[in-house]
Enzyme design. Structure first.
Site, PDB file in Angstrom:
ATOM      1  N   CYS A  10       3.604  -1.495   3.523  1.00  0.00           N
ATOM      2  CA  CYS A  10       2.368  -0.518   3.759  1.00  0.00           C
ATOM      3  C   CYS A  10       1.175  -0.695   2.745  1.00  0.00           C
ATOM      4  CB  CYS A  10       2.950   0.438   3.926  1.00  0.00           C
ATOM      5  SG  CYS A  10       4.105   0.373   5.326  1.00  0.00           S
ATOM      6  N   GLY A  36      -0.637  -4.867   4.321  1.00  0.00           N
ATOM      7  CA  GLY A  36      -0.027  -4.552   5.994  1.00  0.00           C
ATOM      8  C   GLY A  36      -1.205  -4.209   7.457  1.00  0.00           C
ATOM      9  N   ASN A 111       5.368   4.272   1.794  1.00  0.00           N
ATOM     10  CA  ASN A 111       5.317   3.287   2.082  1.00  0.00           C
ATOM     11  C   ASN A 111       6.210   2.054   1.267  1.00  0.00           C
ATOM     12  OD1 ASN A 111       3.269   0.301  -0.865  1.00  0.00           O
ATOM     13  ND2 ASN A 111       4.852   0.583   0.994  1.00  0.00           N
ATOM     14  N   GLY A 112       7.406   1.913   1.672  1.00  0.00           N
ATOM     15  CA  GLY A 112       8.611   1.248   1.644  1.00  0.00           C
ATOM     16  C   GLY A 112       9.641   1.735   2.116  1.00  0.00           C
ATOM     17  N   CYS A 246       9.223  -3.321  -8.387  1.00  0.00           N
ATOM     18  CA  CYS A 246       9.413  -4.680  -7.218  1.00  0.00           C
ATOM     19  C   CYS A 246       7.862  -5.695  -8.521  1.00  0.00           C
ATOM     20  CB  CYS A 246       9.245  -4.291  -5.832  1.00  0.00           C
ATOM     21  SG  CYS A 246       8.025  -6.025  -5.287  1.00  0.00           S
ATOM     22  N   TYR A 252       2.245 -11.578  -5.240  1.00  0.00           N
ATOM     23  CA  TYR A 252       1.919 -11.957  -4.250  1.00  0.00           C
ATOM     24  C   TYR A 252       1.381 -10.433  -3.631  1.00  0.00           C
ATOM     25  CZ  TYR A 252       1.775 -12.948   1.063  1.00  0.00           C
ATOM     26  OH  TYR A 252       1.615 -13.046   2.288  1.00  0.00           O
ATOM     27  N   CYS A 393      15.576  -8.828   1.198  1.00  0.00           N
ATOM     28  CA  CYS A 393      15.014  -7.978   0.204  1.00  0.00           C
ATOM     29  C   CYS A 393      15.599  -6.878   0.865  1.00  0.00           C
ATOM     30  CB  CYS A 393      13.347  -8.219  -0.246  1.00  0.00           C
ATOM     31  SG  CYS A 393      12.557  -6.074  -0.306  1.00  0.00           S
ATOM     32  N   CYS A 445      13.059  -5.311 -10.589  1.00  0.00           N
ATOM     33  CA  CYS A 445      13.387  -5.190  -9.231  1.00  0.00           C
ATOM     34  C   CYS A 445      13.861  -6.822  -9.469  1.00  0.00           C
ATOM     35  CB  CYS A 445      13.324  -4.838  -8.119  1.00  0.00           C
ATOM     36  SG  CYS A 445      15.105  -5.446  -6.716  1.00  0.00           S
TER      37      CYS A 445
HETATM   38 FE1  SF4 Z   1      10.181  -7.073  -4.649  1.00  0.00          FE
HETATM   39 FE2  SF4 Z   1      12.604  -8.803  -4.785  1.00  0.00          FE
HETATM   40 FE3  SF4 Z   1      13.118  -6.533  -5.550  1.00  0.00          FE
HETATM   41 FE4  SF4 Z   1      12.122  -6.737  -2.504  1.00  0.00          FE
HETATM   42  S1  SF4 Z   1      14.101  -7.914  -3.753  1.00  0.00           S
HETATM   43  S2  SF4 Z   1      11.744  -4.999  -4.548  1.00  0.00           S
HETATM   44  S3  SF4 Z   1      10.432  -8.525  -2.831  1.00  0.00           S
HETATM   45  S4  SF4 Z   1      11.684  -7.602  -6.480  1.00  0.00           S
END
Ligand code: SF4
Length: 477
Positions: A10, A36, A111-112, A246, A252, A393, A445
């Site tokens: 989002c 989005g 968002n999230g 992330c 991307y 994810c 992450c």
């Molecule tokens: Fe981002 Fe991949 Fe972690 Fe999901 S799992 S928050 S897409 S790095």
């Protein structure tokens, strides 16, 4: 991945104290449309009244009527572009959500993805809460409603301390605009200021550029921002700890013209392309092309590091939005050709490096490789500026099961054969991490590549396996 169904979660934006608040939020959402396209909405506050306009579709579809913006009175507003991740795609789930709390209305845009929502929702329902949507964002509203505090800022702080997972949120009350980012900092959120004194918060800085707001800084993980008649105040609500931003925002999601920690995403994406070239050179290739548009910047990095010429070998039709594609048989047959057209004069008799930012299912690249060969490409060498996606994810990306991922059960060599190219190389996790900002407390992450989830996701995994079982047996979950 420019063209597979990996979608963002989002985009959020808020404006405080500007004559044209609704119009500015509308244009800001336009800049954030890439995050989005499923629904959009704006809420404004004006002398104790809230005004709301929302609907399914892209921004221009939702705000197509002549009065859609004009009826949104007030000098403060928040807006939201949604791509559903938790909660189904339905009218009830369109944000911003509006709720009447004890001391007046609030609107929230999120968002999230939260990860402990099933337990929380069950507990709230046992306590008498009635939910109007299936979105996890409504949980925050119910938690705010149950807070013993009087001030909205304290209610909000109470609520967000109880949830886990990814959230970058904006909240509007009659007296203030609030923004908060979870302590791990999964999704971006930034602050802007106009020379006329007005403040803004947004998912990405590209929205500020359009609106004439200056980028002030990011909302740091674990911070809440309160903007009211006294100005802007930063209120930390969680002790600083290692972040888990992330990394896909860099690969991307975010636009290359957006800034994080003061630097353009463009810089990091080029670095990914350069590192990719070092890790997977393409020998005697003639040219580098990208799968436009999201892979353009990484392809430029690859070309500059390898010394190969960057060419526009694929032209993307920008007028094919997914919301306009009706899945008729004719269109299905046209498939990827509807979106991309190869440039024969560029590709003919060439050994081509094709840079792609990520591969989810591999379906589009498989079709593209056929198109590129039909256009005369002699060899195809696919280079991917992120590692193989092997795990779901649970924090907002729209693939949430192993079965959807080509790298789940296929080796790189098997994927190469499947998509029909001469060679395939992915950026390693180590070189991806070396491409993004580093510093004390900064962490990322990378769970979709490594399976190392930074939080307890057992609830989600249990739900996913139940879903798989129910799909097989036809039972309800
Ligand atoms: Fe981002 Fe991949 Fe972690 Fe999901 S799992 S928050 S897409 S790095």
């Amino acid at each position: 991945m420019a063209c597979e169904t990996l979608r963002h979660n989002c985009g959020v934006i808020g404006i405080w104290d500007n004559d044209n608040a609704a119009e500015l939020v509308y244009h800001g959402l336009y800049s954030l449309q890439h995050r989005g396209q499923e629904s959009a909405g704006i809420v404004t506050a004006d002398n104790g009244h809230f005004y709301r306009h929302y609907g399914m579709g892209t921004l221009t579809q939702v705000f197509s009527g002549p009065d859609a913006i004009a009826k949104l009175k007030g000098r403060s507003a928040i807006g939201h572009n949604r791509y559903s991740t938790t909660g189904s795609s339905s009218h009830d789930n369109i944000q911003p959500l509006v709720a009447e709390l004890r001391d007046g209305p609030v609107a929230i845009a999120h968002n999230g993805n939260l990860v402990n929502t099933r337990k929380l929702r069950r507990k709230l329902q046992e306590d008498g809460a009635i939910f109007h949507s299936t979105t996890d964002s409504e949980i925050i509203v119910h938690l705010m409603a149950r807070s013993k505090h009087d001030k909205v800022r304290d209610k909000l702080r109470d609520a967000i301390k109880k949830v886990e997972g990814a959230y970058s949120i904006t909240v509007l009350s009659n007296h203030a605009l609030y923004a908060a980012r979870d302590p791990q900092g999964w999704r971006p959120l930034c602050i802007g200021k106009h020379e006329n004194g007005s403040w803004a918060v947004a998912s990405e800085t590209c929205a500020f550029d359009l609106l004439g707001y200056e980028y002030v800084r990011d909302v740091n993980p674990g911070e809440m921002v309160v903007i009211d008649e006294n100005g802007m105040e930063i209120v930390p609500f969680a002790k600083p700890k290692k972040t888990f931003q992330c990394i896909f925002e860099y690969v991307y999601f975010s636009r290359p013209d957006s800034r994080v920690a003061g630097e353009y995403i463009d810089k990091y994406r080029r670095r990914m392309g350069k590192n990719l070239s070092d890790e997977h050179p393409a020998g005697d290739a003639d040219i580098v092309i990208s799968v436009p548009d999201s892979s353009n910047t990484a392809a430029l990095g690859y070309a500059s590091q390898s010394g190969l010429k960057f060419e526009m070998g694929l032209i993307r039709n920008h007028y094919v939005g997914r919301t306009f594609i009706q899945p008729t048989q004719t269109m299905r047959e046209m498939g990827v050709r509807l979106k991309f057209n190869p440039v024969g004069g560029v590709l003919n008799d060439r050994k081509v490096v094709v840079v792609e930012d990520s591969i989810v299912r591999g379906t589009t690249l498989k079709k593209l490789s056929v198109l590129l060969r039909q256009a005369g490409a002699k060899e195809l060498h696919v280079r991917v500026s992120s590692p193989p996606i092997r795990f779901p994810c649970y924090y907002g990306m729209d693939f949430s099961s192993h079965g959807e991922l080509i790298a789940d059960d296929k080796s790189v060599e098997e994927i190469r054969k499947h998509i029909g190219v001469d060679s395939l190389g992915y950026l390693s996790v180590e070189r991806l991490l070396a491409s993004v900002p580093q510093g004390e407390g900064i962490g990322y992450c990378t769970a979709c590549f490594t399976g190392d989830y930074p939080t307890d996701v057992s609830e989600e995994i249990e739900y996913e396996s139940k879903l798989r079982y129910s799909t097989k047996t036809g039972e309800e979950t």
